[in-house]
Design an enzyme around this catalytic site. Structure first.
Site, mmCIF file in Angstrom:
data_model
loop_
_atom_site.group_PDB
_atom_site.id
_atom_site.type_symbol
_atom_site.label_atom_id
_atom_site.label_comp_id
_atom_site.label_asym_id
_atom_site.label_seq_id
_atom_site.Cartn_x
_atom_site.Cartn_y
_atom_site.Cartn_z
ATOM 1 N N HIS A 315 48.076 47.939 23.149
ATOM 2 C CA HIS A 315 46.875 49.000 24.030
ATOM 3 C C HIS A 315 47.330 49.375 25.231
ATOM 4 O O HIS A 315 48.517 49.137 25.467
ATOM 5 C CB HIS A 315 45.618 47.856 24.061
ATOM 6 C CG HIS A 315 45.879 46.849 25.205
ATOM 7 N ND1 HIS A 315 46.180 47.086 26.584
ATOM 8 C CD2 HIS A 315 46.351 45.397 24.949
ATOM 9 C CE1 HIS A 315 46.308 45.889 27.154
ATOM 10 N NE2 HIS A 315 46.438 44.892 26.278
ATOM 11 N N CYS A 333 50.646 41.173 25.036
ATOM 12 C CA CYS A 333 50.130 42.267 24.317
ATOM 13 C C CYS A 333 51.558 43.339 24.726
ATOM 14 O O CYS A 333 52.233 43.121 25.714
ATOM 15 C CB CYS A 333 49.169 42.798 24.899
ATOM 16 S SG CYS A 333 47.557 41.913 24.556
#
Length: 388
Positions: A315, A333
């Site tokens: 992301h 992430c």
């Protein structure tokens, strides 16, 4: 005078399994007629046999005649409605072409003529099972959709399946071009199919779960069939190395992007990005991130692509741009700049593989629904109920 099949089979005999029965009618003929050809009375083989109880409607329903031809066949329910069927070109076999109902009584009627020229009647009834419970299945793939080359096929049942072999025999996957693959049971309610290697781009796939009428153990039967036909799209593979802080996008064998990334903090096992083959599960233009253990809730991030069920996403995050390509500081992430995240997001298909290397923690089966590629092919095939 020929005997009716019902009499020959003995209507008082009952069975709880889909046995077949064979009956011949008429006296044994003399060997040969005036033309020197052998003659014989018609002989029926009926499935399910006359008198059968608790027949599973997922089993084949057919009548076969030896030494003769079928003249007429009808299978009717208690309301007199005929079951649709098809007579073979040689008139030796009649097969039902629509499923039977649960908890119903059906009656055979008809006749066949033997090579001796004499008619033989068919008559008698059987009944289908009334399930203790019915189980439904749902697929993770949809008609007309396009998926990435690592896409697993998942079938999830609404309740426990104890006869996994029977359920698995009702499942099929057809591919063009032909693709080697196998089913594997990940739990009592979930079975997945994946290819041995990634799908070839543009593969056409049809998955069928013909589970209606199938006995799955403990009085449980399938409620209805489910199926889907879909396409595998272009090949797109993400290759990420936590030690170089980079992420490459390889499309159809050519590198199309090389992004600076910040991966999970290496020194914390709870934050490190896992190495292994991840699979894109979904994507979201914005996504709210929460991890109370590390003191943050409802942090909205742009262009989020989920790659596991353990909290790993690719992301955008403007706040970590300073570290991207230099240090790993995230909570697991893959952080990109918002601009790079948008470019990647727009290119993604569910089922795209994301191959991560370099970290201290390995992706495992406990990390999510699409962890199919964490198994070796030998281990995967051993999880088929038909190979155990």
């Amino acid at each position: 005078m020929g005997l009716g099949v019902a009499a020959a089979l003995g209507l008082s005999a009952c069975t709880s399994s889909p046995d077949t029965s064979t009956a011949a009618a008429g006296p044994t003929p003399a060997a040969g007629d005036s033309a020197g050809q052998a003659t014989a009375p018609a002989s029926f083989t009926v499935q399910p046999a006359v008198g059968t109880k608790d027949f599973a409607p997922g089993e084949p329903v057919r009548v076969t005649v030896a030494s003769g031809e079928i003249q007429s066949i009808a299978l009717t329910n208690a309301d007199g409605k005929q079951v649709a069927g098809e007579l073979s070109a040689d008139k030796h076999t009649w097969s039902a072409t629509e499923p039977l109902g649960y908890g119903k009584t059906y009656t055979w009627t008809g006749s066949a003529t033997g090579t001796d020229g004499k008619p033989v009647p068919l008559s008698g009834s059987f009944s289908t099972v009334t399930p203790k419970r019915q189980v439904s299945g749902s697929l993770n793939v949809g008609d007309g959709q396009t998926y990435g080359i690592a896409m697993p096929i998942a079938l999830t049942f609404t309740s426990k399946v104890t006869d996994k072999a029977a359920a698995e025999r009702a499942l099929s996957v057809e591919t063009t071009p032909k693709t080697e693959g196998s089913w594997a049971w990940l739990s009592d309610t979930e079975v997945h199919w994946r290819p041995k290697e990634y799908f070839q781009p543009n593969t056409k796939v049809t998955v069928t779960a013909a589970i209606y009428g199938v006995k799955m153990g403990d009085g449980t039967y399938g409620r209805q069939d489910v199926d889907a036909s879909f396409t595998i799209g272009r090949s797109q593979i993400v290759k990420g190395d936590t030690t170089t802080h980079r992420m490459q996008v390889i499309r159809d064998g050519q590198q199309i992007a090389d992004y600076p990334v910040s991966y999970g903090l290496d020194s914390d096992p709870g934050r490190v990005t896992h190495s292994g083959i991840h699979v894109v599960m979904s994507k979201h233009a914005t996504y709210s991130m929460s991890n109370p253990r590390y003191g943050y809730t409802d942090v909205n991030v742009p262009w989020a692509v989920r790659i596991s069920n353990n909290g790993e996403f690719i992301h955008g995050l403007a706040a970590s741009v300073w570290a991207q390509g230099k240090k790993n500081i995230s909570h697991g992430c893959l952080n990109l700049s918002p601009a790079n995240a948008k470019i990647y997001y727009d290119s993604v298909l569910p089922g795209d593989p994301v191959e991560i290397t370099g970290s201290t923690q390995q992706l495992s089966a406990k990390d999510g629904d699409y962890a199919d590629w964490t198994y070796s092919w030998a281990d995967w095939t051993r999880m088929s109920a038909l190979n155990s």
